[in-house]
Structure formats: structure tokens, C-alpha cells
Design a protein around this motif. Structure first.
Motif, PDB file in Angstrom:
ATOM      1  N   GLN A 129       0.837  -1.200   0.000  1.00 39.92           N
ATOM      2  CA  GLN A 129       0.000   0.000   0.000  1.00 39.92           C
ATOM      3  C   GLN A 129       0.874   1.253   0.000  1.00 39.92           C
ATOM      4  O   GLN A 129       0.538   2.250  -0.640  1.00 39.92           O
ATOM      5  CB  GLN A 129      -0.940   0.010   1.202  1.00 39.92           C
ATOM      6  N   ALA A 130       2.003   1.186   0.672  1.00 39.64           N
ATOM      7  CA  ALA A 130       2.928   2.325   0.703  1.00 39.64           C
ATOM      8  C   ALA A 130       3.502   2.604  -0.685  1.00 39.64           C
ATOM      9  O   ALA A 130       3.650   3.770  -1.078  1.00 39.64           O
ATOM     10  CB  ALA A 130       4.047   2.076   1.710  1.00 39.64           C
ATOM     11  N   ASP A 131       3.820   1.532  -1.436  1.00 41.96           N
ATOM     12  CA  ASP A 131       4.323   1.706  -2.807  1.00 41.96           C
ATOM     13  C   ASP A 131       3.302   2.450  -3.666  1.00 41.96           C
ATOM     14  O   ASP A 131       3.640   3.402  -4.371  1.00 41.96           O
ATOM     15  CB  ASP A 131       4.615   0.352  -3.465  1.00 41.96           C
ATOM     16  N   VAL A 132       2.065   1.989  -3.603  1.00 43.91           N
ATOM     17  CA  VAL A 132       1.002   2.616  -4.398  1.00 43.91           C
ATOM     18  C   VAL A 132       0.790   4.058  -3.934  1.00 43.91           C
ATOM     19  O   VAL A 132       0.656   4.971  -4.760  1.00 43.91           O
ATOM     20  CB  VAL A 132      -0.310   1.805  -4.286  1.00 43.91           C
ATOM     21  N   ALA A 133       0.779   4.258  -2.627  1.00 42.12           N
ATOM     22  CA  ALA A 133       0.571   5.601  -2.080  1.00 42.12           C
ATOM     23  C   ALA A 133       1.646   6.564  -2.567  1.00 42.12           C
ATOM     24  O   ALA A 133       1.338   7.693  -2.964  1.00 42.12           O
ATOM     25  CB  ALA A 133       0.555   5.544  -0.557  1.00 42.12           C
ATOM     26  N   ASN A 134       2.897   6.122  -2.546  1.00 42.19           N
ATOM     27  CA  ASN A 134       3.994   6.981  -3.004  1.00 42.19           C
ATOM     28  C   ASN A 134       3.836   7.356  -4.470  1.00 42.19           C
ATOM     29  O   ASN A 134       4.072   8.498  -4.854  1.00 42.19           O
ATOM     30  CB  ASN A 134       5.339   6.291  -2.782  1.00 42.19           C
ATOM     31  N   ARG A 135       3.416   6.399  -5.276  1.00 40.16           N
ATOM     32  CA  ARG A 135       3.239   6.667  -6.710  1.00 40.16           C
ATOM     33  C   ARG A 135       2.065   7.605  -6.985  1.00 40.16           C
ATOM     34  O   ARG A 135       2.079   8.349  -7.954  1.00 40.16           O
ATOM     35  CB  ARG A 135       3.058   5.357  -7.469  1.00 40.16           C
ATOM     36  N   LEU A 136       1.041   7.535  -6.112  1.00 41.76           N
ATOM     37  CA  LEU A 136      -0.138   8.399  -6.284  1.00 41.76           C
ATOM     38  C   LEU A 136      -0.014   9.740  -5.575  1.00 41.76           C
ATOM     39  O   LEU A 136      -0.804  10.639  -5.806  1.00 41.76           O
ATOM     40  CB  LEU A 136      -1.393   7.685  -5.767  1.00 41.76           C
ATOM     41  N   GLY A 137       0.957   9.835  -4.672  1.00 41.69           N
ATOM     42  CA  GLY A 137       1.116  11.074  -3.911  1.00 41.69           C
ATOM     43  C   GLY A 137       0.092  11.215  -2.792  1.00 41.69           C
ATOM     44  O   GLY A 137      -0.317  12.323  -2.458  1.00 41.69           O
ATOM     45  N   VAL A 138      -0.307  10.083  -2.229  1.00 41.66           N
ATOM     46  CA  VAL A 138      -1.239  10.079  -1.099  1.00 41.66           C
ATOM     47  C   VAL A 138      -0.625   9.235   0.018  1.00 41.66           C
ATOM     48  O   VAL A 138       0.430   8.629  -0.156  1.00 41.66           O
ATOM     49  CB  VAL A 138      -2.632   9.521  -1.486  1.00 41.66           C
ATOM     50  N   THR A 139      -1.294   9.186   1.168  1.00 41.63           N
ATOM     51  CA  THR A 139      -0.806   8.366   2.263  1.00 41.63           C
ATOM     52  C   THR A 139      -1.255   6.921   2.080  1.00 41.63           C
ATOM     53  O   THR A 139      -2.223   6.653   1.366  1.00 41.63           O
ATOM     54  CB  THR A 139      -1.340   8.873   3.621  1.00 41.63           C
ATOM     55  N   PHE A 140      -0.560   5.998   2.752  1.00 36.63           N
ATOM     56  CA  PHE A 140      -0.979   4.598   2.654  1.00 36.63           C
ATOM     57  C   PHE A 140      -2.343   4.403   3.301  1.00 36.63           C
ATOM     58  O   PHE A 140      -3.099   3.515   2.900  1.00 36.63           O
ATOM     59  CB  PHE A 140       0.069   3.646   3.244  1.00 36.63           C
ATOM     60  N   GLN A 141      -2.679   5.262   4.279  1.00 33.04           N
ATOM     61  CA  GLN A 141      -4.009   5.185   4.886  1.00 33.04           C
ATOM     62  C   GLN A 141      -5.092   5.482   3.857  1.00 33.04           C
ATOM     63  O   GLN A 141      -6.161   4.877   3.873  1.00 33.04           O
ATOM     64  CB  GLN A 141      -4.139   6.152   6.075  1.00 33.04           C
ATOM     65  N   GLN A 142      -4.793   6.412   2.950  1.00 33.10           N
ATOM     66  CA  GLN A 142      -5.755   6.752   1.902  1.00 33.10           C
ATOM     67  C   GLN A 142      -5.950   5.558   0.968  1.00 33.10           C
ATOM     68  O   GLN A 142      -7.068   5.248   0.562  1.00 33.10           O
ATOM     69  CB  GLN A 142      -5.289   7.977   1.116  1.00 33.10           C
ATOM     70  N   VAL A 143      -4.872   4.871   0.649  1.00 33.32           N
ATOM     71  CA  VAL A 143      -4.964   3.669  -0.190  1.00 33.32           C
ATOM     72  C   VAL A 143      -5.804   2.611   0.525  1.00 33.32           C
ATOM     73  O   VAL A 143      -6.643   1.954  -0.102  1.00 33.32           O
ATOM     74  CB  VAL A 143      -3.562   3.127  -0.543  1.00 33.32           C
ATOM     75  N   GLN A 144      -5.616   2.468   1.837  1.00 30.28           N
ATOM     76  CA  GLN A 144      -6.439   1.531   2.614  1.00 30.28           C
ATOM     77  C   GLN A 144      -7.911   1.870   2.472  1.00 30.28           C
ATOM     78  O   GLN A 144      -8.758   0.992   2.288  1.00 30.28           O
ATOM     79  CB  GLN A 144      -6.076   1.580   4.098  1.00 30.28           C
ATOM     80  N   LYS A 145      -8.236   3.146   2.568  1.00 23.32           N
ATOM     81  CA  LYS A 145      -9.632   3.588   2.468  1.00 23.32           C
ATOM     82  C   LYS A 145     -10.196   3.325   1.069  1.00 23.32           C
ATOM     83  O   LYS A 145     -11.355   2.938   0.924  1.00 23.32           O
ATOM     84  CB  LYS A 145      -9.751   5.059   2.829  1.00 23.32           C
ATOM     85  N   TYR A 146      -9.374   3.526   0.046  1.00 23.98           N
ATOM     86  CA  TYR A 146      -9.817   3.217  -1.311  1.00 23.98           C
ATOM     87  C   TYR A 146     -10.120   1.728  -1.434  1.00 23.98           C
ATOM     88  O   TYR A 146     -11.136   1.327  -1.983  1.00 23.98           O
ATOM     89  CB  TYR A 146      -8.756   3.596  -2.338  1.00 23.98           C
ATOM     90  N   GLU A 147      -9.213   0.896  -0.920  1.00 24.75           N
ATOM     91  CA  GLU A 147      -9.379  -0.551  -1.038  1.00 24.75           C
ATOM     92  C   GLU A 147     -10.587  -1.066  -0.255  1.00 24.75           C
ATOM     93  O   GLU A 147     -11.218  -2.030  -0.670  1.00 24.75           O
ATOM     94  CB  GLU A 147      -8.112  -1.272  -0.571  1.00 24.75           C
ATOM     95  N   LYS A 148     -10.897  -0.440   0.839  1.00 24.39           N
ATOM     96  CA  LYS A 148     -12.054  -0.858   1.644  1.00 24.39           C
ATOM     97  C   LYS A 148     -13.355  -0.274   1.112  1.00 24.39           C
ATOM     98  O   LYS A 148     -14.439  -0.681   1.523  1.00 24.39           O
ATOM     99  CB  LYS A 148     -11.880  -0.431   3.099  1.00 24.39           C
ATOM    100  N   GLY A 149     -13.253   0.705   0.225  1.00 19.90           N
ATOM    101  CA  GLY A 149     -14.447   1.356  -0.298  1.00 19.90           C
ATOM    102  C   GLY A 149     -14.975   2.439   0.615  1.00 19.90           C
ATOM    103  O   GLY A 149     -16.080   2.940   0.437  1.00 19.90           O
ATOM    104  N   THR A 150     -14.169   2.803   1.610  1.00 17.49           N
ATOM    105  CA  THR A 150     -14.570   3.857   2.547  1.00 17.49           C
ATOM    106  C   THR A 150     -14.587   5.219   1.868  1.00 17.49           C
ATOM    107  O   THR A 150     -15.471   6.029   2.123  1.00 17.49           O
ATOM    108  CB  THR A 150     -13.598   3.902   3.754  1.00 17.49           C
ATOM    109  N   ASN A 151     -13.606   5.453   0.996  1.00 15.92           N
ATOM    110  CA  ASN A 151     -13.516   6.707   0.250  1.00 15.92           C
ATOM    111  C   ASN A 151     -13.679   6.431  -1.232  1.00 15.92           C
ATOM    112  O   ASN A 151     -13.175   5.428  -1.743  1.00 15.92           O
ATOM    113  CB  ASN A 151     -12.190   7.394   0.478  1.00 15.92           C
ATOM    114  N   SER A 152     -14.341   7.347  -1.918  1.00 10.73           N
ATOM    115  CA  SER A 152     -14.482   7.243  -3.378  1.00 10.73           C
ATOM    116  C   SER A 152     -13.247   7.777  -4.076  1.00 10.73           C
ATOM    117  O   SER A 152     -12.485   8.570  -3.507  1.00 10.73           O
ATOM    118  CB  SER A 152     -15.689   8.057  -3.841  1.00 10.73           C
ATOM    119  N   LEU A 153     -13.081   7.360  -5.288  1.00  7.08           N
ATOM    120  CA  LEU A 153     -11.946   7.823  -6.085  1.00  7.08           C
ATOM    121  C   LEU A 153     -12.321   9.007  -6.981  1.00  7.08           C
ATOM    122  O   LEU A 153     -11.821   9.139  -8.068  1.00  7.08           O
ATOM    123  CB  LEU A 153     -11.442   6.686  -6.978  1.00  7.08           C
ATOM    124  N   ASN A 154     -13.202   9.870  -6.542  1.00 12.80           N
ATOM    125  CA  ASN A 154     -13.591  10.990  -7.396  1.00 12.80           C
ATOM    126  C   ASN A 154     -12.721  12.169  -7.191  1.00 12.80           C
ATOM    127  O   ASN A 154     -11.872  12.334  -6.500  1.00 12.80           O
ATOM    128  CB  ASN A 154     -15.033  11.423  -7.214  1.00 12.80           C
TER     129      ASN A 154
END
Length: 66
Positions: A41-66
Motif C-alpha cells: 500500500q505504501a508503494d502505491v501511495a507513493n506513486r499516487l502522492g497520497v498516504t498509505f491510509q488513503q490507499v487503505q480507504k480506497y481498497e475498503k471502499g470507505t472513500n471514493s476515487l472521485n
């Protein structure tokens, strides 16, 4: 409350539920792709410029990708 107001609120509830289900499905696919590629998740977060917590939220469906 008028009938059109009831219909509007019912439509909003249905729309929100469908959006939530879609966010969860997209999150599952993100996680599957990430793990298939062997990325953390940290790898993806670094590439997207977000935190790994944000990637966790995306994967859980807690946050939308809009």
C-alpha cells in the motif's frame, strides 16, 4: 411531505447505496491488482502522492476515487 419529496429522498438513498457498492467493488479490484503486482500500500501511495491510509480507504471502499 409531498410525494415528489419522498420520491427524491428514496432515489437519493438508492443512489447512495449503489455508489457505496461500486466503491467497494472498485476497492477490491485495486487491492487485487496491487497484490498481483507485488506492491505494498505504501508503494502505491507513493506513486499516487497520497498516504498509505488513503490507499487503505480506497481498497475498503470507505472513500471514493472521485
Amino acid at each position: 411531505m409531498l410525494l415528489w419529496e419522498l420520491l427524491y429522498y428514496a432515489n437519493c438513498l438508492i443512489s447512495n447505496e449503489m455508489t457505496r457498492e461500486l466503491d467497494i467493488e472498485i476497492g477490491k479490484r485495486i487491492k487485487l491488482r496491487r497484490t498481483t503486482l507485488g506492491l505494498s500500500q505504501a508503494d502505491v501511495a507513493n506513486r499516487l502522492g497520497v498516504t498509505f491510509q488513503q490507499v487503505q480507504k480506497y481498497e475498503k471502499g470507505t472513500n471514493s476515487l472521485n
